[in-house]
Design a protein around this motif. Structure first.
Motif, PDB file in Angstrom:
ATOM      1  N   TYR A   1      22.207-108.841 -21.352  1.00 44.89           N
ATOM      2  CA  TYR A   1      22.168-107.983 -22.538  1.00 44.89           C
ATOM      3  C   TYR A   1      23.513-107.867 -23.235  1.00 44.89           C
ATOM      4  CZ  TYR A   1      17.726-106.849 -20.476  1.00 44.89           C
ATOM      5  OH  TYR A   1      16.465-106.952 -19.950  1.00 44.89           O
TER       6      TYR A   1
ATOM      7  N   ASP B   1      16.880-105.514 -33.100  1.00 49.23           N
ATOM      8  CA  ASP B   1      17.832-104.782 -32.265  1.00 49.23           C
ATOM      9  C   ASP B   1      17.285-104.761 -30.840  1.00 49.23           C
ATOM     10  OD1 ASP B   1      20.290-102.678 -33.045  1.00 49.23           O
ATOM     11  OD2 ASP B   1      19.348-102.289 -31.099  1.00 49.23           O
TER      12      ASP B   1
ATOM     13  N   THR C   1      23.898 -98.126 -25.843  1.00 49.82           N
ATOM     14  CA  THR C   1      24.147 -98.790 -27.118  1.00 49.82           C
ATOM     15  C   THR C   1      24.717 -97.779 -28.115  1.00 49.82           C
ATOM     16  OG1 THR C   1      21.819 -98.449 -27.607  1.00 49.82           O
ATOM     17  CG2 THR C   1      22.465-100.662 -26.964  1.00 49.82           C
ATOM     18  N   VAL C   2      25.605 -98.285 -28.949  1.00 50.27           N
ATOM     19  CA  VAL C   2      26.193 -97.439 -29.987  1.00 50.27           C
ATOM     20  C   VAL C   2      25.404 -97.725 -31.259  1.00 50.27           C
ATOM     21  CG1 VAL C   2      28.296 -96.910 -31.279  1.00 50.27           C
ATOM     22  CG2 VAL C   2      28.438 -97.636 -28.880  1.00 50.27           C
TER      23      VAL C   2
HETATM   24  C1  LIG Z   1      26.901 -99.969 -34.262  1.00 45.29           C
HETATM   25  S1  LIG Z   1      25.243-100.582 -34.393  1.00 45.29           S
HETATM   26  C2  LIG Z   1      25.394-101.604 -35.834  1.00 45.29           C
HETATM   27  C3  LIG Z   1      24.264-101.389 -36.808  1.00 45.29           C
HETATM   28  C4  LIG Z   1      24.461-102.041 -38.182  1.00 45.29           C
HETATM   29  N1  LIG Z   1      24.542-103.481 -38.094  1.00 45.29           N
HETATM   30  C5  LIG Z   1      25.692-101.489 -38.876  1.00 45.29           C
HETATM   31  O1  LIG Z   1      26.725-102.172 -38.923  1.00 45.29           O
HETATM   32  O2  LIG Z   1      25.651-100.364 -39.384  1.00 45.29           O
HETATM   33  C6  LIG Z   1      25.223-101.731 -33.031  1.00 45.29           C
HETATM   34  C7  LIG Z   1      23.813-102.097 -32.560  1.00 45.29           C
HETATM   35  O3  LIG Z   1      23.886-103.277 -31.750  1.00 45.29           O
HETATM   36  C8  LIG Z   1      22.756-103.256 -30.901  1.00 45.29           C
HETATM   37  N2  LIG Z   1      22.917-104.247 -29.816  1.00 45.29           N
HETATM   38  C9  LIG Z   1      23.805-104.229 -28.805  1.00 45.29           C
HETATM   39  N3  LIG Z   1      23.629-105.298 -27.999  1.00 45.29           N
HETATM   40  C10 LIG Z   1      22.615-106.029 -28.547  1.00 45.29           C
HETATM   41  C11 LIG Z   1      21.967-107.243 -28.183  1.00 45.29           C
HETATM   42  N4  LIG Z   1      22.336-107.938 -27.108  1.00 45.29           N
HETATM   43  N5  LIG Z   1      20.952-107.681 -28.970  1.00 45.29           N
HETATM   44  C12 LIG Z   1      20.554-106.985 -30.073  1.00 45.29           C
HETATM   45  N6  LIG Z   1      21.126-105.826 -30.457  1.00 45.29           N
HETATM   46  C13 LIG Z   1      22.146-105.349 -29.700  1.00 45.29           C
HETATM   47  C14 LIG Z   1      22.732-101.809 -30.423  1.00 45.29           C
HETATM   48  O4  LIG Z   1      21.476-101.426 -29.902  1.00 45.29           O
HETATM   49  C15 LIG Z   1      23.112-101.047 -31.702  1.00 45.29           C
HETATM   50  O5  LIG Z   1      21.971-100.561 -32.361  1.00 45.29           O
END
Ligand SMILES: C[S@@+](CC[C@H](N)C(=O)[O-])C[C@H]1O[C@@H](n2cnc3c(N)ncnc32)[C@H](O)[C@@H]1O
Length: 261
Positions: A6, A131, A59-60
Protein backbone atom coordinates in the motif's frame (compact mmCIF):
# COMPACT_ATOMS: atom_id res chain seq x y z
CA UNK A 1 6.01 0.30 10.19
CA UNK A 2 6.24 -0.45 6.49
CA UNK A 3 3.78 -2.04 4.08
CA UNK A 4 5.03 -2.19 0.49
CA UNK A 5 1.73 -3.24 -1.01
CA UNK A 6 0.00 0.00 0.00
CA UNK A 7 3.02 2.28 0.02
CA UNK A 8 2.51 2.91 3.70
CA UNK A 9 5.50 3.96 5.75
CA UNK A 10 5.28 5.29 9.29
CA UNK A 11 8.47 6.21 11.11
CA UNK A 12 8.86 5.48 14.83
CA UNK A 13 8.36 9.09 15.86
CA UNK A 14 5.03 9.40 14.04
CA UNK A 15 4.00 5.97 15.31
CA UNK A 16 4.58 7.09 18.90
CA UNK A 17 3.24 10.65 18.65
CA UNK A 18 0.40 10.47 16.16
CA UNK A 19 -0.76 6.94 15.52
CA UNK A 20 -0.27 5.01 18.78
CA UNK A 21 -3.54 6.12 20.33
CA UNK A 22 -5.46 5.44 17.11
CA UNK A 23 -3.90 1.99 16.74
CA UNK A 24 -4.72 1.12 20.35
CA UNK A 25 -8.33 2.03 19.74
CA UNK A 26 -8.48 -0.13 16.55
CA UNK A 27 -6.78 -3.00 18.45
CA UNK A 28 -9.46 -2.74 21.03
CA UNK A 29 -12.32 -2.60 18.46
CA UNK A 30 -10.99 -5.68 16.66
CA UNK A 31 -10.44 -7.61 19.92
CA UNK A 32 -6.63 -7.80 19.90
CA UNK A 33 -4.90 -8.17 23.26
CA UNK A 34 -1.28 -7.80 22.19
CA UNK A 35 0.40 -5.55 19.66
CA UNK A 36 2.48 -8.31 18.02
CA UNK A 37 -0.53 -10.26 16.74
CA UNK A 38 -2.16 -7.03 15.62
CA UNK A 39 0.98 -5.91 13.79
CA UNK A 40 1.44 -9.33 12.15
CA UNK A 41 -2.16 -9.39 10.89
CA UNK A 42 -1.71 -5.95 9.35
CA UNK A 43 1.57 -6.87 7.66
CA UNK A 44 0.19 -10.18 6.34
CA UNK A 45 -3.20 -8.57 5.54
CA UNK A 46 -5.13 -11.29 7.33
CA UNK A 47 -8.37 -9.38 7.71
CA UNK A 48 -9.57 -7.07 4.92
CA UNK A 49 -11.82 -5.08 7.30
CA UNK A 50 -8.81 -4.44 9.55
CA UNK A 51 -6.75 -3.30 6.56
CA UNK A 52 -9.56 -0.95 5.47
CA UNK A 53 -9.65 0.54 8.97
CA UNK A 54 -5.87 0.97 9.12
CA UNK A 55 -5.85 2.64 5.70
CA UNK A 56 -8.64 4.95 6.87
CA UNK A 57 -6.72 6.10 9.96
CA UNK A 58 -3.28 6.52 8.46
CA UNK A 59 -4.07 8.15 5.14
CA UNK A 60 -3.92 11.92 5.05
CA UNK A 61 -7.09 12.94 3.21
CA UNK A 62 -6.57 16.71 3.32
CA UNK A 63 -8.05 18.27 0.18
CA UNK A 64 -10.41 21.06 -0.87
CA UNK A 65 -12.06 22.52 -3.98
CA UNK A 66 -9.78 24.52 -6.32
CA UNK A 67 -6.62 23.48 -4.42
CA UNK A 68 -3.53 24.64 -6.36
CA UNK A 69 -5.92 25.93 -8.99
CA UNK A 70 -3.19 27.35 -11.25
CA UNK A 71 -2.93 23.75 -12.47
CA UNK A 72 -6.62 23.71 -13.43
CA UNK A 73 -6.03 27.03 -15.21
CA UNK A 74 -3.21 25.37 -17.18
CA UNK A 75 -5.46 22.40 -17.92
CA UNK A 76 -8.12 24.64 -19.45
CA UNK A 77 -5.87 27.14 -21.15
CA UNK A 78 -3.19 24.86 -22.64
CA UNK A 79 -3.80 21.15 -22.15
CA UNK A 80 -7.42 20.72 -23.25
CA UNK A 81 -7.05 22.94 -26.36
CA UNK A 82 -4.03 20.88 -27.42
CA UNK A 83 -5.79 17.57 -26.78
CA UNK A 84 -8.78 18.88 -28.68
CA UNK A 85 -6.54 19.72 -31.62
CA UNK A 86 -4.44 16.54 -31.79
CA UNK A 87 -6.80 13.82 -30.51
CA UNK A 88 -9.43 11.96 -32.56
CA UNK A 89 -12.65 13.99 -32.28
CA UNK A 90 -14.79 10.88 -31.79
CA UNK A 91 -12.84 9.80 -28.67
CA UNK A 92 -13.40 11.12 -25.17
CA UNK A 93 -10.74 13.11 -23.35
CA UNK A 94 -9.90 11.02 -20.29
CA UNK A 95 -8.75 12.62 -17.04
CA UNK A 96 -7.71 10.67 -13.94
CA UNK A 97 -7.29 11.98 -10.41
CA UNK A 98 -5.13 9.51 -8.48
CA UNK A 99 -5.50 10.02 -5.55
CA UNK A 100 -8.76 11.92 -5.35
CA UNK A 101 -9.35 11.54 -1.58
CA UNK A 102 -12.92 12.74 -0.87
CA UNK A 103 -13.52 13.92 -4.45
CA UNK A 104 -12.98 17.68 -4.39
CA UNK A 105 -10.22 17.53 -7.04
CA UNK A 106 -12.39 15.64 -9.54
CA UNK A 107 -15.41 17.90 -9.00
CA UNK A 108 -13.11 20.93 -9.34
CA UNK A 109 -11.97 19.71 -12.76
CA UNK A 110 -15.61 19.17 -13.74
CA UNK A 111 -16.48 22.73 -12.66
CA UNK A 112 -13.56 24.14 -14.69
CA UNK A 113 -14.74 22.21 -17.75
CA UNK A 114 -18.36 23.33 -17.34
CA UNK A 115 -17.24 26.92 -16.95
CA UNK A 116 -15.34 26.65 -20.26
CA UNK A 117 -18.39 25.82 -22.35
CA UNK A 118 -16.38 25.73 -25.59
CA UNK A 119 -15.03 22.31 -24.84
CA UNK A 120 -17.78 20.68 -22.86
CA UNK A 121 -20.19 21.28 -25.72
CA UNK A 122 -18.08 19.71 -28.42
CA UNK A 123 -16.12 16.92 -26.70
CA UNK A 124 -16.90 13.98 -24.40
CA UNK A 125 -14.96 13.87 -21.17
CA UNK A 126 -14.32 10.97 -18.83
CA UNK A 127 -13.45 12.07 -15.31
CA UNK A 128 -12.36 9.38 -12.88
CA UNK A 129 -11.16 9.69 -9.30
CA UNK A 130 -9.43 6.83 -7.48
CA UNK A 131 -8.17 6.43 -3.94
CA UNK A 132 -7.08 3.59 -1.68
CA UNK A 133 -9.31 4.81 1.15
CA UNK A 134 -12.79 3.27 0.81
CA UNK A 135 -14.34 5.74 3.28
CA UNK A 136 -12.96 8.67 1.28
CA UNK A 137 -14.40 7.25 -1.96
CA UNK A 138 -17.79 6.77 -0.32
CA UNK A 139 -17.73 10.41 0.74
CA UNK A 140 -16.71 11.46 -2.79
CA UNK A 141 -19.68 9.57 -4.23
CA UNK A 142 -22.07 11.30 -1.80
CA UNK A 143 -20.64 14.69 -2.71
CA UNK A 144 -21.59 16.45 0.53
CA UNK A 145 -19.05 18.96 1.80
CA UNK A 146 -18.42 21.33 4.68
CA UNK A 147 -17.85 25.07 4.44
CA UNK A 148 -14.12 24.38 4.84
CA UNK A 149 -13.97 22.27 1.66
CA UNK A 150 -15.52 25.01 -0.46
CA UNK A 151 -13.76 28.01 1.11
CA UNK A 152 -11.87 28.88 -2.12
CA UNK A 153 -15.00 28.93 -4.30
CA UNK A 154 -16.77 32.14 -5.24
CA UNK A 155 -20.40 32.55 -4.14
CA UNK A 156 -21.39 32.44 -7.78
CA UNK A 157 -19.78 28.99 -8.28
CA UNK A 158 -21.25 27.71 -5.02
CA UNK A 159 -24.75 28.79 -6.01
CA UNK A 160 -24.36 27.34 -9.48
CA UNK A 161 -23.04 23.88 -8.55
CA UNK A 162 -24.16 23.17 -4.95
CA UNK A 163 -27.36 22.87 -2.97
CA UNK A 164 -27.06 24.13 0.59
CA UNK A 165 -28.42 21.64 3.12
CA UNK A 166 -28.14 22.81 6.73
CA UNK A 167 -24.47 23.61 7.25
CA UNK A 168 -23.40 21.46 4.29
CA UNK A 169 -23.11 21.76 0.52
CA UNK A 170 -24.32 18.98 -1.76
CA UNK A 171 -22.98 18.90 -5.34
CA UNK A 172 -25.75 19.23 -7.92
CA UNK A 173 -26.55 16.32 -10.25
CA UNK A 174 -24.89 18.04 -13.20
CA UNK A 175 -21.54 17.58 -11.38
CA UNK A 176 -22.31 14.17 -9.92
CA UNK A 177 -23.25 12.77 -13.30
CA UNK A 178 -20.01 14.04 -14.84
CA UNK A 179 -17.64 12.05 -12.59
CA UNK A 180 -16.85 8.50 -11.45
CA UNK A 181 -15.03 7.15 -8.42
CA UNK A 182 -13.29 3.86 -7.60
CA UNK A 183 -11.26 2.35 -4.77
CA UNK A 184 -7.82 1.61 -6.24
CA UNK A 185 -4.30 1.22 -4.91
CA UNK A 186 -2.06 3.13 -7.36
CA UNK A 187 0.71 0.62 -6.63
CA UNK A 188 -1.41 -2.23 -7.98
CA UNK A 189 -0.27 -2.21 -11.60
CA UNK A 190 -2.92 -4.67 -12.80
CA UNK A 191 -5.78 -2.72 -11.26
CA UNK A 192 -4.30 0.47 -12.70
CA UNK A 193 -4.01 -1.00 -16.21
CA UNK A 194 -7.65 -2.06 -16.07
CA UNK A 195 -8.68 1.59 -15.70
CA UNK A 196 -7.84 2.21 -19.37
CA UNK A 197 -5.78 4.97 -20.98
CA UNK A 198 -5.74 8.62 -19.95
CA UNK A 199 -4.82 11.91 -21.59
CA UNK A 200 -4.21 13.64 -18.27
CA UNK A 201 -3.38 12.36 -14.78
CA UNK A 202 -3.46 14.49 -11.65
CA UNK A 203 -1.46 12.86 -8.86
CA UNK A 204 -1.12 15.51 -6.24
CA UNK A 205 0.00 15.27 -2.63
CA UNK A 206 0.38 11.50 -2.33
CA UNK A 207 3.91 10.76 -3.59
CA UNK A 208 5.31 12.89 -0.73
CA UNK A 209 4.14 10.14 1.66
CA UNK A 210 5.79 7.31 -0.33
CA UNK A 211 9.31 5.96 0.05
CA UNK A 212 11.59 6.10 -3.01
CA UNK A 213 10.71 2.61 -4.34
CA UNK A 214 6.97 3.11 -4.13
CA UNK A 215 7.24 6.57 -5.63
CA UNK A 216 9.04 5.11 -8.67
CA UNK A 217 6.51 2.29 -8.90
CA UNK A 218 3.59 4.72 -8.88
CA UNK A 219 5.24 6.94 -11.53
CA UNK A 220 5.80 3.87 -13.68
CA UNK A 221 2.16 2.87 -13.34
CA UNK A 222 1.08 6.38 -14.37
CA UNK A 223 3.39 6.21 -17.39
CA UNK A 224 1.83 2.90 -18.48
CA UNK A 225 -1.72 4.23 -18.47
CA UNK A 226 -0.97 7.61 -20.04
CA UNK A 227 -1.58 7.97 -23.76
CA UNK A 228 1.42 9.07 -25.87
CA UNK A 229 2.26 12.74 -25.09
CA UNK A 230 -0.14 12.57 -22.12
CA UNK A 231 0.14 15.03 -19.23
CA UNK A 232 0.98 14.32 -15.58
CA UNK A 233 0.36 16.99 -12.93
CA UNK A 234 2.04 16.50 -9.54
CA UNK A 235 1.65 18.44 -6.28
CA UNK A 236 3.90 21.50 -5.84
CA UNK A 237 6.26 19.61 -3.47
CA UNK A 238 6.52 16.56 -5.73
CA UNK A 239 8.93 15.84 -8.58
CA UNK A 240 9.96 13.01 -10.85
CA UNK A 241 13.51 11.81 -10.07
CA UNK A 242 15.95 13.18 -12.67
CA UNK A 243 17.18 9.75 -13.79
CA UNK A 244 13.66 8.75 -14.91
CA UNK A 245 13.63 9.71 -18.58
CA UNK A 246 10.03 8.81 -19.31
CA UNK A 247 8.73 12.38 -19.08
CA UNK A 248 9.80 15.86 -20.08
CA UNK A 249 8.99 18.79 -17.84
CA UNK A 250 7.13 21.73 -19.38
CA UNK A 251 5.94 25.05 -17.99
CA UNK A 252 2.37 25.92 -18.91
CA UNK A 253 1.43 29.33 -17.52
CA UNK A 254 2.03 29.15 -13.77
CA UNK A 255 2.15 25.36 -13.70
CA UNK A 256 4.74 22.70 -14.36
CA UNK A 257 3.58 19.53 -16.04
CA UNK A 258 5.30 16.26 -16.93
CA UNK A 259 4.70 15.11 -20.47
CA UNK A 260 5.03 11.46 -21.50
CA UNK A 261 7.80 11.10 -24.12
C1 LIG B 1 -3.52 14.53 0.78
S1 LIG B 1 -4.65 13.53 -0.15
C2 LIG B 1 -4.51 14.30 -1.74
C3 LIG B 1 -5.86 14.54 -2.38
C4 LIG B 1 -5.83 15.43 -3.63
N1 LIG B 1 -5.07 14.83 -4.70
C5 LIG B 1 -5.29 16.81 -3.31
O1 LIG B 1 -4.13 17.11 -3.64
O2 LIG B 1 -6.01 17.62 -2.71
C6 LIG B 1 -3.70 12.03 -0.30
C7 LIG B 1 -4.55 10.80 -0.64
O3 LIG B 1 -3.69 9.75 -1.10
C8 LIG B 1 -4.36 8.54 -0.85
N2 LIG B 1 -3.43 7.40 -0.99
C9 LIG B 1 -2.38 7.10 -0.20
N3 LIG B 1 -1.77 5.97 -0.63
C10 LIG B 1 -2.45 5.57 -1.75
C11 LIG B 1 -2.31 4.48 -2.65
N4 LIG B 1 -1.34 3.58 -2.51
N5 LIG B 1 -3.20 4.38 -3.68
C12 LIG B 1 -4.20 5.29 -3.84
N6 LIG B 1 -4.38 6.34 -3.01
C13 LIG B 1 -3.52 6.48 -1.97
C14 LIG B 1 -4.90 8.74 0.56
O4 LIG B 1 -5.95 7.84 0.88
C15 LIG B 1 -5.34 10.21 0.52
O5 LIG B 1 -6.72 10.31 0.28
Amino acid sequence: MKNYKYGIFIDDEKLENIYKRKFLSVMNDFGYKDFENFYRDIIFQKDSKLIEKIIEIITVNETYFFRENYQFDALIKYVIPELDKIGPKNESINILSAPCSTGEEVYSIAIYLFEEKNFIQKRDFLLLGVDIDKQAIEKAKKGIYSERSIHKLSRNIVNKYFIKKGGFYQVKDILKNAVNFKVINVLDKYAMKKLGKFDVIFSRNMLIYFDENNKREAINNFYNILKPNGFLFLGHAETIPKDIKLFKKEKLGEAFVYRKV
